[in-house]
Design an enzyme around this catalytic site. Structure first.
Site, PDB file in Angstrom:
ATOM      1  N   HIS A  62     -10.215  -5.726  -2.596  1.00  0.00           N
ATOM      2  CA  HIS A  62      -8.875  -5.944  -2.051  1.00  0.00           C
ATOM      3  C   HIS A  62      -8.944  -6.221  -0.555  1.00  0.00           C
ATOM      4  CE1 HIS A  62      -9.713  -1.596  -2.045  1.00  0.00           C
ATOM      5  NE2 HIS A  62      -9.061  -1.539  -0.898  1.00  0.00           N
ATOM      6  N   ASP A  91       0.861  -1.194   0.000  1.00  0.00           N
ATOM      7  CA  ASP A  91       0.000   0.000   0.000  1.00  0.00           C
ATOM      8  C   ASP A  91       0.887   1.230   0.000  1.00  0.00           C
ATOM      9  OD1 ASP A  91      -1.706   2.210   0.966  1.00  0.00           O
ATOM     10  OD2 ASP A  91      -3.188   0.641   1.309  1.00  0.00           O
ATOM     11  N   ILE A  92       0.598   2.158  -0.888  1.00  0.00           N
ATOM     12  CA  ILE A  92       1.429   3.343  -1.074  1.00  0.00           C
ATOM     13  C   ILE A  92       1.321   4.315   0.114  1.00  0.00           C
ATOM     14  CG2 ILE A  92      -0.228   4.861  -2.260  1.00  0.00           C
ATOM     15  CD1 ILE A  92       3.255   4.073  -3.597  1.00  0.00           C
ATOM     16  N   GLU A 122     -12.315   3.541  -1.211  1.00  0.00           N
ATOM     17  CA  GLU A 122     -11.455   4.470  -1.962  1.00  0.00           C
ATOM     18  C   GLU A 122     -11.185   3.950  -3.376  1.00  0.00           C
ATOM     19  OE1 GLU A 122      -7.818   5.704   0.102  1.00  0.00           O
ATOM     20  OE2 GLU A 122      -6.847   5.895  -1.855  1.00  0.00           O
ATOM     21  N   HIS A 165      -6.621  -5.738   2.850  1.00  0.00           N
ATOM     22  CA  HIS A 165      -5.444  -5.111   3.455  1.00  0.00           C
ATOM     23  C   HIS A 165      -4.812  -6.107   4.430  1.00  0.00           C
ATOM     24  CE1 HIS A 165      -6.497  -0.714   2.638  1.00  0.00           C
ATOM     25  NE2 HIS A 165      -7.679  -1.280   2.459  1.00  0.00           N
TER      26      HIS A 165
HETATM   27  P1  AMP Z   1      -9.841   1.307   0.534  1.00  0.00           P
HETATM   28  O1  AMP Z   1     -10.473   1.307  -0.850  1.00  0.00           O
HETATM   29  O2  AMP Z   1     -10.518   2.276   1.458  1.00  0.00           O
HETATM   30  O3  AMP Z   1      -9.745  -0.075   1.126  1.00  0.00           O
HETATM   31  O4  AMP Z   1      -8.353   1.860   0.401  1.00  0.00           O
HETATM   32  C1  AMP Z   1      -7.607   1.731  -0.775  1.00  0.00           C
HETATM   33  C2  AMP Z   1      -6.147   1.650  -0.422  1.00  0.00           C
HETATM   34  O5  AMP Z   1      -5.417   1.656  -1.638  1.00  0.00           O
HETATM   35  C3  AMP Z   1      -5.596   2.811   0.430  1.00  0.00           C
HETATM   36  O6  AMP Z   1      -4.996   2.291   1.604  1.00  0.00           O
HETATM   37  C4  AMP Z   1      -4.569   3.477  -0.488  1.00  0.00           C
HETATM   38  O7  AMP Z   1      -3.434   3.956   0.197  1.00  0.00           O
HETATM   39  C5  AMP Z   1      -4.208   2.364  -1.453  1.00  0.00           C
HETATM   40  N1  AMP Z   1      -3.756   2.812  -2.766  1.00  0.00           N
HETATM   41  C6  AMP Z   1      -4.358   3.688  -3.598  1.00  0.00           C
HETATM   42  N2  AMP Z   1      -3.653   3.852  -4.731  1.00  0.00           N
HETATM   43  C7  AMP Z   1      -2.579   3.041  -4.621  1.00  0.00           C
HETATM   44  C8  AMP Z   1      -1.452   2.755  -5.448  1.00  0.00           C
HETATM   45  N3  AMP Z   1      -1.290   3.333  -6.658  1.00  0.00           N
HETATM   46  N4  AMP Z   1      -0.522   1.870  -4.999  1.00  0.00           N
HETATM   47  C9  AMP Z   1      -0.665   1.277  -3.793  1.00  0.00           C
HETATM   48  N5  AMP Z   1      -1.698   1.502  -2.966  1.00  0.00           N
HETATM   49  C10 AMP Z   1      -2.638   2.375  -3.358  1.00  0.00           C
END
Ligand code: AMP
Length: 135
Positions: free
Chosen positions: A93, A29-30, A88, A95
Site C-alpha cells: 500500500h 486510513d483508520i 503493519e 500512504h
Molecule cells: P503500514 O503497514 O506500517 O504501512 O501501516 C498500515 C496502515 O494501515 C496504518 O496506518 C493503519 O492505521 C492502517 N490500517 C490498519 N487497519 C486498517 C483498517 N481496517 N482500515 C483502514 N486503515 C487501516
C-alpha cells in the site's frame, strides 16, 4: 489467510472508500496522520510493494496520482505526501497524506483525532471529486 485489506476490498470489513478500479482500491486510513490520509492498494494481495510485477506497481502509482489530485482539491494542505512502510499490514500500500506541516509525515507522530462523521464526510467529498475528475 486473506489480509485485512483483502477483506476490505471484498466488503467483509467496512472502509471509508475513496476510489476503486478493476485492479486498485483507495480508502481512508483508520488511524490518520492528517485529515484525508488515504491508503492506495492493489487488489492483488502481495506483501512487499517491490515484489509487485512492473505493470501492477506502475498502475498503483498512477492510481495514487489520481487519488492525490482529488485529495488536494478537497482538503487544505501544503501538498499530498507519499509514504511506503508496510510493516503493519502485509498487503502492499501507498500512504497519501495531505499535510499542512511536515511533521505530519512522520509515521510515529501523534495521530489526528477525526470523528467518524468527519471521516464519512471526507470520504464522500473526495470520492465525488475523484469521479468528477476521472469520468
Ligand atoms: P503500514 O503497514 O506500517 O504501512 O501501516 C498500515 C496502515 O494501515 C496504518 O496506518 C493503519 O492505521 C492502517 N490500517 C490498519 N487497519 C486498517 C483498517 N481496517 N482500515 C483502514 N486503515 C487501516
Amino acid at each position: 489467510m486473506a489480509s485485512i485489506f483483502t477483506k476490505i476490498v471484498n466488503g467483509e470489513i467496512p472502509s471509508y472508500k475513496i476510489a476503486e478500479t478493476e485492479d486498485y482500491y483507495a480508502f481512508l486510513d483508520i488511524n490518520p496522520l492528517a485529515a484525508g490520509h488515504t491508503l492506495c492498494i492493489p487488489k492483488k494481495e502481495v506483501d512487499y510493494i517491490f515484489d509487485l510485477d512492473d505493470d501492477t506497481l506502475a498502475g498503483l502509482h498512477l492510481f495514487a496520482k489520481k487519488v492525490a489530485k482529488a485529495l488536494e482539491t478537497c482538503l487544505p494542505c501544503k501538498r499530498v505526501g507519499v509514504l511506503v512502510i508496510g510493516t503493519e499490514v502485509p498487503h502492499a500500500h501507498i500512504h497519501l497524506i495531505p499535510f499542512q506541516h511536515e511533521a505530519q509525515m512522520a509515521i510515529t507522530s501523534i495521530k489526528a483525532s477525526i470523528s467518524k462523521e468527519r471521516m464519512a464526510e471526507i470520504a464522500q467529498q473526495v470520492s465525488t471529486q475523484y469521479e468528477t475528475m476521472n469520468t
